[in-house]
Design a protein around this motif. Structure first.
Motif, PDB file in Angstrom:
ATOM      1  N   LYS A 396       0.671  -1.285  -0.037  1.00  0.00           N
ATOM      2  CA  LYS A 396      -0.140   0.037  -0.038  1.00  0.00           C
ATOM      3  C   LYS A 396       0.919   1.258  -0.120  1.00  0.00           C
ATOM      4  O   LYS A 396       0.333   2.349  -0.317  1.00  0.00           O
ATOM      5  CB  LYS A 396      -0.891   0.132   1.333  1.00  0.00           C
ATOM      6  CG  LYS A 396      -1.965  -1.032   1.319  1.00  0.00           C
ATOM      7  CD  LYS A 396      -2.644  -1.114   2.438  1.00  0.00           C
ATOM      8  CE  LYS A 396      -3.689  -2.411   2.392  1.00  0.00           C
ATOM      9  NZ  LYS A 396      -4.733  -2.255   3.676  1.00  0.00           N
ATOM     10  N   LYS A 397       2.205   1.260   0.401  1.00  0.00           N
ATOM     11  CA  LYS A 397       2.731   2.306   0.550  1.00  0.00           C
ATOM     12  C   LYS A 397       3.917   2.541  -0.676  1.00  0.00           C
ATOM     13  O   LYS A 397       4.108   3.544  -1.091  1.00  0.00           O
ATOM     14  CB  LYS A 397       3.863   2.141   1.799  1.00  0.00           C
ATOM     15  CG  LYS A 397       3.094   1.735   3.054  1.00  0.00           C
ATOM     16  CD  LYS A 397       2.429   3.204   3.474  1.00  0.00           C
ATOM     17  CE  LYS A 397       1.657   3.007   4.829  1.00  0.00           C
ATOM     18  NZ  LYS A 397       0.935   4.211   5.188  1.00  0.00           N
ATOM     19  N   LYS A 399       3.335   1.447  -4.347  1.00  0.00           N
ATOM     20  CA  LYS A 399       2.522   0.667  -5.304  1.00  0.00           C
ATOM     21  C   LYS A 399       3.201   0.482  -6.550  1.00  0.00           C
ATOM     22  O   LYS A 399       3.014  -0.727  -7.281  1.00  0.00           O
ATOM     23  CB  LYS A 399       1.490   1.691  -5.567  1.00  0.00           C
ATOM     24  CG  LYS A 399       0.460   1.625  -4.228  1.00  0.00           C
ATOM     25  CD  LYS A 399      -0.931   2.510  -4.460  1.00  0.00           C
ATOM     26  CE  LYS A 399      -1.685   2.836  -3.348  1.00  0.00           C
ATOM     27  NZ  LYS A 399      -2.802   3.657  -3.916  1.00  0.00           N
ATOM     28  N   HIS A 463       2.393  -7.939   1.624  1.00  0.00           N
ATOM     29  CA  HIS A 463       0.807  -8.173   2.101  1.00  0.00           C
ATOM     30  C   HIS A 463       0.984  -8.185   3.554  1.00  0.00           C
ATOM     31  O   HIS A 463       1.986  -8.193   4.272  1.00  0.00           O
ATOM     32  CB  HIS A 463       0.321  -9.438   1.356  1.00  0.00           C
ATOM     33  CG  HIS A 463       0.129  -9.086   0.012  1.00  0.00           C
ATOM     34  ND1 HIS A 463      -1.295  -9.154  -0.428  1.00  0.00           N
ATOM     35  CD2 HIS A 463       0.954  -9.178  -1.093  1.00  0.00           C
ATOM     36  CE1 HIS A 463      -1.330  -9.321  -1.923  1.00  0.00           C
ATOM     37  NE2 HIS A 463      -0.007  -9.037  -2.209  1.00  0.00           N
TER      38      HIS A 463
END
Length: 651
Positions: A396-397, A399, A463
């Motif tokens: 998420k940080k 991408k 993940h």
């Protein structure tokens, strides 16, 4: 338009100029200027290599061989002459493009990675020396020239692995890499001497056109024994292969490569993808017709590669250090390339499909492995640790990095249409077509293991919930200078297989072989489905264990839950410990201690006694010439007594 000869000189000249200018001038004054200069020069070297490749493959001359320039270096006895030249054929042109492109990307990446390092200028100088050394190796026209640049590659790797010389671990790793590869290189040099003595030439063209039948009735005296020259050539081929055995870190000379991760990550990237470890595979590919005529040489190459392939893959499944996982991955992929070259031998005939597949995998592997190492460096740079246990939640940080990682991992896993699918499946097919069914089974097994450990890395790093305080606090971001080359490398990691397949099938053949060849082979159209199916099953297993909703990641990371066999594999079958025990206890503590004692008490003792005796004899002579009357009277009396008891003096 620049002609091909000028392009050949420029390809070598740009990295050499970078090394000299940065090493003597810019590196000591302004690291930023040194970085920019290195990027520009390596970019120009890539442009020259790309232009040369375009000229070559678009002409009617390919896939013939040409020598762009050739200069006499050292004349030996008779017709034996060492020369420096530039060999242009599909294999060398491909390697020129790969080395210059990877070097260009790594230099761009290093602007961000080495931004805070006070010795960055020295780093960029050494990196260009490394590139120059490998370029000189791949264009070599003969064994003598190759060995010179082979050793330059070794020196460059020593300087770069131990770049952070204030770290004892880095110093130890650099010495280990240097000593182990020098050990193998001593056999390589001995093989060069033996083969050149028998044949009377260092040139690849001469060696690759030999026939053992011509040497069976000729004999050579090796001191203690006299053997046919044909047997001497077989022995020489094994000795030459031993050099590649060590340089490509094949088992049991593999332990230096994982430990070489102590150097800066850009160094790891270029070593593993396009330079040092690929040199051994390149050596075997370059001399393939010579190895093909030597009995059982290709069989040895096949089994060394096959064992290294599965051995390294098993270890990679348990490692926590992200760079070590990739290091063992490289060992495994090098095993693929090496066994493919050996699997060409089918009884007394040779099928060249394995040679084409191996060189194709050198090409595709360079892109996704370079990308993976640069990604690992980016993650380490942000998180501050190599430990997968401390990562998680990075998707998420980061991408863009996440997407590029997925592309490279799918490529190395052999999932279509990514690049690794085309080259790795060709290698597995070569083992099947050669009726090497045990190696074929090991290759399929390793394919599944590769997918498992790479997706284990992917899921644990990107993940799940963040396991690092910096990630939780949102301090992680993507550095543009480091992310740009990763994004660029993702393109060939995706497309190089499908775009390069036709070129390799058309142009990449090992040349004329003086052994019977197989032309028609079964294609085994079912094989890609089996290989992809195994990879998909391994992917699902990794997802279930590390990324699914019911995955127990913390439990999987808990060392107390690991079985005894897992711990044995995690500790690399304790091979490093056995190696250090042998080196320290047997070699250093035994042989070296005995040798030192012999030197101290026998050699130096004999020298000390000789010095003492000569000194005393000099004192006696000096005293005899001093004019001391009592001494003269004493010697006269002693002489008379000796004459009285032992005989009369002659008149």
């Amino acid at each position: 338009m620049i002609d091909d000869i000028t392009l050949g000189y420029l390809i070598l000249l740009f990295p050499l100029i970078t090394f000299v200018v940065n090493g003597l001038f810019l590196g000591n004054k302004c690291a930023k200027a040194a970085a920019i200069f290195a990027v520009i020069c390596n970019g120009l070297a890539f442009a020259a290599a790309g232009t040369l490749a375009f000229h070559y493959f678009s002409s009617d001359f390919a896939p013939q061989k040409a020598i762009l320039f050739d200069h006499t270096f050292i004349p030996f006895i008779g017709d034996l002459v060492a020369r420096i030249g530039m060999l242009v054929d599909p294999l060398s042109v491909m390697m020129l493009v790969v080395v210059t492109f990877i070097s260009f990307m790594v230099n761009i990446y290093s602007i961000g990675y080495m931004r805070e390092d006070r010795a960055a200028g020295r780093f960029f100088a050494l990196l260009s020396l490394f590139s120059f050394s490998m370029l000189g190796l791949v264009i070599a026209t003969n064994l003598f020239q190759m060995f010179i640049f082979w050793e330059l590659v070794g020196v460059s790797s020593y300087l770069l692995i131990g770049f952070w010389y204030h770290k004892p671990s880095a110093v130890s790793a650099s010495k280990q890499a240097f000593i182990l590869t020098r050990f193998a290189d001593s056999f390589f040099l001995l093989g060069i001497v033996l083969v050149s003595y028998v044949v009377g030439s260092f040139d690849f063209s001469t060696l690759n056109s030999l026939s053992l039948i011509d040497f069976q009735k000729q004999f050579i005296n090796l001191g203690l024994v006299t053997i046919p020259k044909s047997e001497a050539l077989v022995l020489g081929s094994i000795l030459i292969f031993t050099g590649g055995w060590g340089k490509s870190a094949m088992f049991p000379m593999h332990i230096w490569l994982p430990n070489a991760m102590e150097g800066p990550t850009p160094v790891s990237s270029i070593i593993h993808s396009a330079t040092m470890v690929v040199a051994g595979v390149y050596l075997v590919a370059r001399l393939f017709p010579f190895f093909a005529i030597c009995d059982n040489a290709l069989t040895l190459i096949m089994w060394v590669g096959a064992f290294t392939m599965v051995f390294a893959a098993v270890i990679a499944c348990t490692q926590k250090d992200i760079k070590r996982i990739l290091a063992y991955s490289t060992l495994s992929q090098l095993g693929y390339m090496m066994f493919a070259l050996g699997a060409c031998k089918i009884g007394q005939v040779v099928a060249v499909t394995g040679w084409t597949a191996s060189t194709f995998h050198i090409f595709t592997h360079a892109f996704f492995k370079c990308s993976l190492f640069l990604i690992a460096g980016s993650l380490i740079h942000q998180v501050g640790t190599n430990d997968l246990d401390a990562m998680g939640g990075l998707g998420k940080k980061m991408k863009l990095t996440y997407a590029c990682t997925l592309i490279s991992i799918l490529a190395i896993s052999g999932i279509p249409p990514f690049s690794g699918f085309f080259s790795k499946d060709e290698i597995i097919l070569a083992a099947f077509q050669g009726h090497h069914y045990v190696v074929f089974g090991l290759a399929l097994l390793t394919s599944g293991l590769t997918t498992f450990y790479m997706f284990r890395l992917f899921f644990l790093a990107f993940h799940g919930a963040p396991r690092h305080e910096g990630v939780k606090a949102g301090h992680v971001h993507e550095d543009f200078a480091m992310t740009l080359p990763i994004a660029i490398l993702a393109i060939p990691a995706l497309l190089s297989g499908v775009l390069g397949k036709g070129i390799f099938e058309q142009f990449f053949v090992p040349g004329q072989l003086n052994v019977p060849q197989l032309v028609r082979l079964d294609h085994a159209e079912w094989l890609p489905f089996v290989a992809v199916g195994i990879a998909v099953v391994a992917l699902v297993i990794a997802w279930v264990l590390y990324a699914s909703p019911w995955a127990k990641v913390q439990r999987a990371l808990d060392e107390s839950n690991r079985s005894g066999i897992y711990k044995v594999i995690y500790h690399k079958f304790y091979f490093d410990e056995m190696y250090y025990a042998v080196v320290r206890q047997f070699i250093f503590g035994g042989i070296a201690r005995v040798a030192r004692a012999f030197n101290d008490y026998v050699i130096e003792g004999l020298l000390a006694f000789t010095v003492w005796f000569v000194h005393k004899l000099g004192d006696l002579v000096r005293f005899a010439q001093a004019g001391y009357l009592p001494f003269y009277l004493g010697t006269l009396i002693v002489g008379v007594l000796l004459w009285r008891f032992f005989g009369q003096l002659p008149l």
